[in-house]
Motif scaffolding. Structure first.
Motif, short mmCIF file in Angstrom:
data_model
loop_
_atom_site.label_atom_id
_atom_site.label_comp_id
_atom_site.label_asym_id
_atom_site.label_seq_id
_atom_site.Cartn_x
_atom_site.Cartn_y
_atom_site.Cartn_z
N TYR A 181 5.28 -3.66 -1.31
CA TYR A 181 5.60 -5.01 -0.86
C TYR A 181 4.40 -5.97 -0.93
N GLU A 182 3.31 -5.51 -1.50
CA GLU A 182 2.15 -6.40 -1.65
C GLU A 182 2.56 -7.64 -2.44
N GLY A 183 2.15 -8.80 -1.96
CA GLY A 183 2.47 -10.05 -2.63
C GLY A 183 3.70 -10.75 -2.07
N ILE B 154 -2.92 -2.74 6.21
CA ILE B 154 -2.02 -3.57 5.42
C ILE B 154 -1.05 -4.24 6.39
N ARG C 33 2.82 -0.43 0.14
CA ARG C 33 2.09 -1.18 -0.88
C ARG C 33 3.02 -1.76 -1.95
N THR D 138 0.37 -13.50 2.18
CA THR D 138 1.31 -12.50 1.67
C THR D 138 0.94 -11.12 2.19
N VAL D 139 1.87 -10.18 2.08
CA VAL D 139 1.58 -8.79 2.43
C VAL D 139 0.43 -8.31 1.56
N SER D 140 -0.62 -7.77 2.19
CA SER D 140 -1.79 -7.36 1.42
C SER D 140 -2.63 -6.35 2.19
N VAL D 141 -3.43 -5.60 1.44
CA VAL D 141 -4.41 -4.68 2.02
C VAL D 141 -5.66 -5.49 2.34
N ARG D 142 -6.26 -5.21 3.48
CA ARG D 142 -7.45 -5.96 3.89
C ARG D 142 -8.39 -5.07 4.68
N SER E 65 0.12 -4.13 12.34
CA SER E 65 -0.36 -3.80 11.00
C SER E 65 -0.31 -2.29 10.84
#
Length: 248
Positions: free
Chosen positions: A104-106, A181, A102, A189-193, A172
């Motif tokens: 690296y999110e964004g 993620i 997490r 972008t890298v993100s949680v989904r 993922s």
């Protein structure tokens, strides 16, 4: 409690109060008085019958569904436990891995990317997250999907497991609770989904993390937090006022 039961209970309280008040009426001397200090002021408080009167009121509860009872609802004195969502259960290694991922999110998706300063692709992202907790993975998905051990289905997946789809073309990281993620595609972008992966469209699920040692503590969901029931104090005061009026 029926209306008949409620009326009977009120009559019982009235009888009890009458019995308690009779000795005080016959007493020659003034009832003993004690002083309770609050802050810097002192207030006289009558003991004896008054204390027993308060105890009798404290024992009585009038339900709101009794006709003519004034609409005072029963309010338990104990706090009400309200569940507060906590983190998905995971081993200590999984908790560290998810925290690393997490971070690296964004970061934007860049095909072939392995440097978060410029961008990451899906396999570069999971390789980097695992490297951050000291586990080395191969560079590309087709090699990564042979690492670790196979997990038979999503029902047996654990946080930190890798989900390979599109015949091994995408990877993922499973977070638990229907979430994943990843570094999805150009322009994202890298993100949680929310997960779109299912057993039907997954090529394989791989568990890379070592098994937790026996007795290792897990990251458990937070316990429910006890909080007072809304309006409990106001309802209790209304109960006392209603019973006092009925006793007169």
């Amino acid at each position: 409690m029926t209306l008949t039961d409620a009326v009977g209970r009120i009559q019982q309280i009235q009888s009890t109060l009458t019995m308690l008040a009779a000795p005080a009426a016959r007493a020659q001397a003034t009832p003993p008085v004690t002083t309770t200090t609050v802050g810097s002021s002192a207030a006289p408080v009558q003991s004896g019958a008054a204390d027993r009167f308060a105890e009798a009121l404290a024992e009585a509860v009038v339900p709101a569904d009794i006709p003519g009872a004034g609409g005072v609802a029963e309010v338990p004195g104990a706090p009400v436990a309200v569940a507060v969502p906590g983190p998905v259960p995971a081993s200590a290694d999984a908790a560290r891995l998810i925290e690393a991922a997490r971070a690296y999110e964004g970061v934007p998706y860049v095909w072939g990317g392995t440097d978060p300063a410029t961008g990451l692709d899906c396999s570069g992202f999971v390789q980097r997250a695992y490297a951050d907790i000291g586990i080395q993975l191969p560079r590309v998905t087709w090699d990564q999907m042979n690492a670790g051990t196979r997990v038979p289905s999503l029902a047996e997946a654990q946080p930190g497991d890798l989900l390979f789809s599109l015949d091994g073309g995408h990877v993922s990281m499973y977070l638990g609770g229907g979430k994943a993620i990843d570094a999805p595609q150009p322009g994202k972008t890298v993100s949680v989904r929310d997960m779109w992966e299912t057993d039907a469209n997954l090529t394989t699920i791989r568990r890379i993390l070592p098994a937790a040692p026996a007795g290792e503590a897990s990251v458990a969901p937070a316990a429910p937090t006890a909080v007072p029931a809304p309006g409990a104090a106001d309802a209790s005061a209304a109960q006392a006022a209603f019973l006092a009026s009925m006793a007169r």
